[in-house]
Motif scaffolding. Structure first.
Motif: not given
Length: 80
Positions: A26-35
């Motif tokens: 299990q892991f947490w992630f943050f992907l924001h914006y197009y690139d």
């Protein structure tokens, strides 16, 4: 991506399936914006063979998210 950056994280060697129903990564992630790029998680066997468990890419919005991946392997492995 114009300025590609890469981080590689690997677990220590795990001695095969610990729980009867398999293990869980299990892991947490943050992907924001197009690139923002992508996240790729692999199961790496003791002999170096890779099996891709998941690939996440694209804008996931301005929030932290979690992923849970079941792992069924009786042989020693790493997650990377």
């Amino acid at each position: 991506m114009e300025n590609e950056q890469r981080a590689i994280l690997r677990s220590p060697l795990i001695q095969g399936q610990v729980h009867p129903d398999g293990d869980c990564f299990q892991f947490w992630f943050f992907l924001h914006y197009y690139d923002t790029g992508k996240i790729q998680v692999n199961l790496i066997s003791e002999d170096g063979t890779n099996e891709q468990l998941i690939e996440i890419q694209g804008d996931m919005g301005p929030t932290w998210r979690t992923a849970r991946l079941p792992i069924i392997s009786k042989s020693p492995y790493r997650v990377g």
